[in-house]
Design an enzyme around this catalytic site. Sequence first.
Site, short mmCIF file in Angstrom:
data_model
loop_
_atom_site.label_atom_id
_atom_site.label_comp_id
_atom_site.label_asym_id
_atom_site.label_seq_id
_atom_site.Cartn_x
_atom_site.Cartn_y
_atom_site.Cartn_z
N TYR A 142 0.69 -1.39 -0.41
CA TYR A 142 0.27 -0.58 -0.30
C TYR A 142 0.86 1.42 -0.03
O TYR A 142 0.26 2.43 -0.85
CB TYR A 142 -0.54 0.37 1.02
CG TYR A 142 -1.51 -0.89 1.00
CD1 TYR A 142 -2.49 -2.39 0.19
CD2 TYR A 142 -3.43 -0.83 2.33
CE1 TYR A 142 -3.13 -2.95 0.11
CE2 TYR A 142 -4.07 -1.81 2.03
CZ TYR A 142 -4.05 -2.29 0.95
OH TYR A 142 -5.07 -3.49 1.25
N LYS A 187 3.08 -15.78 4.09
CA LYS A 187 3.51 -16.39 2.02
C LYS A 187 5.33 -16.63 2.01
O LYS A 187 5.70 -16.40 1.24
CB LYS A 187 3.14 -15.84 0.96
CG LYS A 187 2.44 -16.34 0.15
CD LYS A 187 1.56 -17.59 0.37
CE LYS A 187 1.62 -18.27 -0.91
NZ LYS A 187 0.85 -20.03 -0.88
N ASP A 219 -2.78 -18.87 2.64
CA ASP A 219 -3.75 -18.83 2.68
C ASP A 219 -4.72 -20.18 2.85
O ASP A 219 -5.41 -20.65 3.34
CB ASP A 219 -3.06 -20.00 0.80
CG ASP A 219 -1.88 -20.31 1.20
OD1 ASP A 219 -1.32 -20.17 1.56
OD2 ASP A 219 -1.70 -21.13 -0.35
N ASP A 243 -5.32 -6.55 5.78
CA ASP A 243 -6.98 -6.53 4.78
C ASP A 243 -7.55 -7.72 4.73
O ASP A 243 -8.84 -7.25 4.99
CB ASP A 243 -6.07 -5.63 4.11
CG ASP A 243 -7.54 -4.36 3.27
OD1 ASP A 243 -8.49 -4.80 4.36
OD2 ASP A 243 -7.04 -3.97 2.30
N ASP A 247 -11.42 -8.80 6.56
CA ASP A 247 -12.97 -9.12 6.01
C ASP A 247 -13.72 -9.94 5.79
O ASP A 247 -14.83 -10.25 5.72
CB ASP A 247 -13.20 -8.20 4.31
CG ASP A 247 -12.72 -6.15 4.42
OD1 ASP A 247 -12.56 -6.34 5.67
OD2 ASP A 247 -12.27 -6.25 3.70
#
Length: 355
Positions: A142, A187, A219, A243, A247
């Site tokens: 970001y 990851k 994942d 993020d 959610d």
Amino acid sequence: MKLKIAVLPGDGIGPEISRVGVEVMKAVAKRFDHQFEFEYGLAGAAAIRATGNPFPEETLSLCKNSDAVLFSAVGDPEYDNNPDAKVRPEQGLLAMRKQLGLFANIRPIQTFPALVDKSPLRAEIVRDADFVCVRELTGGMYFGEKFESDDKAYDTNLYTRPEIERILRVAFELASRRRRHVTVVDKANVLASSRLWRKIAKEMESEWQDVTTDYMFVDNAAMKMLQDPCFFDVIVTENTFGDILTDEASVISGSMGLLPSSSVGESTPVFEPIHGSWPQAAGMDIANPLAQILSVAMLLEHFGLEEEGRTVRDAVDASIRERVVTPDLGEGGKSEFGTRAVGKWISDLICSDAV
């Protein structure tokens, strides 16, 4: 206690839920004899229209000169649907985080007994889920170097050791006050930045020997969160993963309108719901204000007002138990209560000494 609160309503449903949050704070002040002073600022699309800047200098100054920020939401279809827009509402949110040094976003996920049937997951899976996501907030893709043309684009996922150490420290300290379990999500099998996260986390484990630390690829963590959310206590991860995962976690509680958050760091802390601005519902009096109200509870607790925060939480629990909720939590997606009515019911309950 006397506190100065910067209120940033933002866009879409933001002004509606913001009013409810302020009214709840006023109810707390009345019951517990506090003095809360509110001053309003612009952010997001509302700020772009007024000043051309999604986070104007005046708003930054207001935030820095306040004890806390009560923020609601930013976002507008006018910008979402225009890929060529050079200025976007969300840039204001990122600017606020960066300029206030808010590197740690804390997002509690919990279920409410009266709402376990609202989750798309089975009740036996989500019942008693209670964990916290600690999301790094000012690094990663970001904020990294970017490039965009008609033929190529990239976002750089840059992290430094000090950035990783400070967010891991927040997670370990939080876990030491909870159930002493940290899950580091990365990851590392693919990304160099993730391998640095894992390397530093393993180095820091010995500082918190009473905390169990495990590691999960993002994942796998996403799958585990939906299969066995009760496994988690504190999850810590980088900006983009955090993020997305938080959610996703909203389905555990049954509505994104139930999830509050705090963003803390070098300057004034910010308290906000994690949902977006939902512009399609603006002015319809159907937005769920509970995440905003629970953000108020987090604000109060941040300043050591534990009884006050607990009172707000108890009032929210009572509203859910009594089915004083907005349509998203009502039977068949319907309810006789709107945003204002739910907020008034909770504020009145706080003032009544019944919780």
